[in-house]
Scaffold this active site. Structure first.
Site, PDB file in Angstrom:
ATOM      1  N   ASP A  70       5.842   0.660  12.090  1.00 40.11           N
ATOM      2  CA  ASP A  70       5.939  -0.100  13.316  1.00 40.11           C
ATOM      3  C   ASP A  70       7.385   0.121  13.997  1.00 40.11           C
ATOM      4  O   ASP A  70       7.508   0.138  15.207  1.00 40.11           O
ATOM      5  CB  ASP A  70       5.814  -1.556  13.067  1.00 40.11           C
ATOM      6  CG  ASP A  70       4.152  -1.904  13.160  1.00 40.11           C
ATOM      7  OD1 ASP A  70       3.484  -1.169  12.802  1.00 40.11           O
ATOM      8  OD2 ASP A  70       3.974  -3.098  13.711  1.00 40.11           O
ATOM      9  N   LYS A  75      13.305   0.418  -3.035  1.00 39.61           N
ATOM     10  CA  LYS A  75      14.202  -0.639  -3.495  1.00 39.61           C
ATOM     11  C   LYS A  75      14.445  -0.610  -4.821  1.00 39.61           C
ATOM     12  O   LYS A  75      14.345  -1.762  -5.638  1.00 39.61           O
ATOM     13  CB  LYS A  75      13.358  -1.994  -3.030  1.00 39.61           C
ATOM     14  CG  LYS A  75      14.508  -3.230  -2.855  1.00 39.61           C
ATOM     15  CD  LYS A  75      15.628  -3.228  -1.861  1.00 39.61           C
ATOM     16  CE  LYS A  75      16.486  -4.201  -2.079  1.00 39.61           C
ATOM     17  NZ  LYS A  75      17.694  -4.182  -1.120  1.00 39.61           N
ATOM     18  N   ASP A 129      16.263  -1.207   2.975  1.00 41.25           N
ATOM     19  CA  ASP A 129      17.010  -1.989   4.168  1.00 41.25           C
ATOM     20  C   ASP A 129      18.024  -0.906   4.784  1.00 41.25           C
ATOM     21  O   ASP A 129      18.052  -1.131   5.906  1.00 41.25           O
ATOM     22  CB  ASP A 129      18.207  -3.020   3.392  1.00 41.25           C
ATOM     23  CG  ASP A 129      18.622  -2.473   1.935  1.00 41.25           C
ATOM     24  OD1 ASP A 129      18.557  -1.597   1.655  1.00 41.25           O
ATOM     25  OD2 ASP A 129      19.324  -3.328   1.486  1.00 41.25           O
ATOM     26  N   ASP A 152       4.222   0.139   5.985  1.00 39.82           N
ATOM     27  CA  ASP A 152       3.631  -0.761   7.124  1.00 39.82           C
ATOM     28  C   ASP A 152       4.771  -1.258   8.025  1.00 39.82           C
ATOM     29  O   ASP A 152       4.480  -1.184   9.382  1.00 39.82           O
ATOM     30  CB  ASP A 152       2.855  -2.065   6.387  1.00 39.82           C
ATOM     31  CG  ASP A 152       2.289  -3.055   7.480  1.00 39.82           C
ATOM     32  OD1 ASP A 152       1.869  -2.409   8.592  1.00 39.82           O
ATOM     33  OD2 ASP A 152       2.638  -4.237   7.436  1.00 39.82           O
ATOM     34  N   TYR A 182      -0.301  -4.795  -1.340  1.00 46.32           N
ATOM     35  CA  TYR A 182      -1.688  -5.070  -0.640  1.00 46.32           C
ATOM     36  C   TYR A 182      -2.779  -5.323  -1.781  1.00 46.32           C
ATOM     37  O   TYR A 182      -3.911  -6.029  -1.200  1.00 46.32           O
ATOM     38  CB  TYR A 182      -1.912  -3.908   0.336  1.00 46.32           C
ATOM     39  CG  TYR A 182      -1.358  -3.952   1.459  1.00 46.32           C
ATOM     40  CD1 TYR A 182       0.281  -4.120   1.708  1.00 46.32           C
ATOM     41  CD2 TYR A 182      -1.987  -3.906   2.603  1.00 46.32           C
ATOM     42  CE1 TYR A 182       0.609  -4.175   2.863  1.00 46.32           C
ATOM     43  CE2 TYR A 182      -1.208  -4.210   3.929  1.00 46.32           C
ATOM     44  CZ  TYR A 182      -0.053  -4.390   4.072  1.00 46.32           C
ATOM     45  OH  TYR A 182       0.572  -4.200   5.307  1.00 46.32           O
TER      46      TYR A 182
HETATM   47  C1  IPM Z   1      -1.530  -1.333   9.647  1.00 52.03           C
HETATM   48  C2  IPM Z   1      -1.808  -2.945  10.113  1.00 52.03           C
HETATM   49  C3  IPM Z   1      -2.856  -3.284   8.837  1.00 52.03           C
HETATM   50  C4  IPM Z   1      -1.760  -3.132   7.663  1.00 52.03           C
HETATM   51  C5  IPM Z   1      -3.319  -5.010   8.773  1.00 52.03           C
HETATM   52  C6  IPM Z   1      -3.781  -5.146   9.815  1.00 52.03           C
HETATM   53  C7  IPM Z   1      -4.188  -5.233   7.664  1.00 52.03           C
HETATM   54  O1  IPM Z   1      -0.778  -3.724  10.237  1.00 52.03           O
HETATM   55  O2  IPM Z   1      -2.554  -0.579   9.657  1.00 52.03           O
HETATM   56  O3  IPM Z   1      -0.330  -1.163   9.961  1.00 52.03           O
HETATM   57  O4  IPM Z   1      -1.097  -4.077   7.229  1.00 52.03           O
HETATM   58  O5  IPM Z   1      -2.119  -2.110   7.045  1.00 52.03           O
HETATM   59 MG    MG Z   2       1.147  -2.336  10.422  1.00 52.29          MG
END
Ligand code: IPM
Ligand code: MG
Length: 358
Positions: free
Chosen positions: A252, A192, A224, A248, A142
């Site tokens: 999710d 990884k 993975d 990230d 990032y």
């Molecule tokens: C998160 C989001 C952010 C990230 C984006 C919006 C930049 O997906 O906070 O998980 O990737 O960190």
């Molecule tokens: Mg995110």
């Protein structure tokens, strides 16, 4: 005590959910004798519209001068075609970096009242899912060097994943310290290392740190495989520590196991007590202003603020219990309605139910 909280309401449903969290904080303040003073600053699309940039200097200065920061969500289709350095997301990365918030804590807990919303089979989650994902937040790909250049096959683009021993060590310590406060005391470090040199360094440093925590079980897992194990056997995870990008993606994934991303809070912490607290979900422009937003993730983020920035554990638990009780009583917003035939509550109505329990 009095506390100064910077509010970054942002875009889409951001203002509605931050409003709800402030009402809950005020009620807790009344009950326990604290005063929360708020100052709102612009960030994201609303800042672009008003000032031309997604993260005005005034916002950074205001956050730095506060005891803590509460963030709604940023972004929306209106700003999606702007160049990278002007996108609302850039502001999020910028504020994380400016405040030195390298530790991102994302708990994913399956509420028993919502187990019907979990997309996994009942026999897979019967042992419970209670994961604390710790994502490195100010390093890796990032923030590494990126750009465009002429490559072997013509124009190409590149992004760089780089981690220093220092960065890995401090996030590893955050993970082991977190595990020490939990019953299972297990850390799964995800990398990884079969391919990436940065992951091999990550693994070496994690093992070195693990020696200082003999009571904590430390397990390495390739990313993975981790993506697969989260679905196959999520109960095996307790504390998970991983890099910025893997975190990230996997956070999710783990959020979905709990049924709705609308429930999950997060805390971003650095070396000072001033942290930033935000729901994991985005700005949901499609439902902004309709009253359909679920305020719970932001309300639980406020609880994390009380715990981590202000050391108000009892107050934090009071909020978490209020949310538990409201969900157990069957109250639902539209996103967590699932198969239930309850009438969905609006953002304001859900907030009112939670306030009643405090
Ligand atoms: C998160 C989001 C952010 C990230 C984006 C919006 C930049 O997906 O906070 O998980 O990737 O960190
Ligand atoms: Mg995110």
């Amino acid at each position: 005590m009095e506390y100064k909280i910077a509010l970054l309401k942002g875009d889409g449903i951001g203002p509605e959910i931050v409003e709800s969290a402030c009402e809950v904080l005020d009620k807790v303040g009344e009950k326990f004798g604290h005063k929360f003073n708020y100052e709102a600053y612009l960030m994201g699309g609303c800042a672009i519209d008003a000032t031309g940039v997604p993260l005005p200097d005034e916002t950074v200065a205001g956050c730095k001068a506060s005891d803590s920061v509460l963030l709604g969500a940023v972004g929306g289709p209106k700003w999606d075609t702007l160049p990278g350095h002007l996108r609302p997301e850039k502001a999020l990365l910028g504020i994380r970096h400016a405040l030195g918030l390298y530790t991102n804590i994302r708990p994913a807990k399956l509420y028993s009242a919502l187990s019907a919303e979990c997309p996994l089979r009942a026999d897979i989650v019967e042992k419970g899912v209670d994961i604390v994902m710790i994502r490195e937040l100010t390093g890796g790909i990032y923030f590494g060097e990126r750009g465009r250049r002429d490559g072997q096959f013509g124009p190409e683009a590149y992004d760089t994943e780089a981690y220093s021993e220092f960065e890995v060590e401090r996030i590893a310590r955050a993970a082991f310290d977190t595990a020490m406060k939990r019953d299972r005391k297990k850390v799964t470090s995800i990398d990884k290392a079969n391919v990436l040199e940065s992951s091999r360094l990550w693994r070496e440093v994690v093992h070195k740190v693990a020696k200082d925590y003999p009571e904590v079980e430390c397990v390495d897992m390739l990313v993975d495989n981790a993506a697969m194990q989260l679905i196959k056997n999520p109960s095996q995870f307790d504390v998970v520590v991983t890099s910025n990008m893997f975190g990230d993606i996997l956070s999710d994934e783990s959020s979905q196991i709990t049924g709705s991303i609308g429930l999950l809070p997060s805390a971003s912490l650095g070396d000072s007590k001033c942290g930033m607290y935000e729901p994991i979900h985005g700005s949901a422009p499609d439902i902004a202003g309709t009253g359909k937003a679920n305020p719970i993730a932001t309300i639980l983020s406020a609880a994390m603020m009380l715990r981590y920035s202000f050391d108000l554990e009892e107050e934090a638990r009071c909020i978490e219990k209020a949310v538990d009780d409201v969900l157990a009583a069957g109250w639902r917003t539209a996103d967590i309605l699932g198969t239930s035939d309850a009438t969905p509550l609006s953002c304001k109505e859900m907030t009112a139910k939670i306030l009643e329990q405090i």
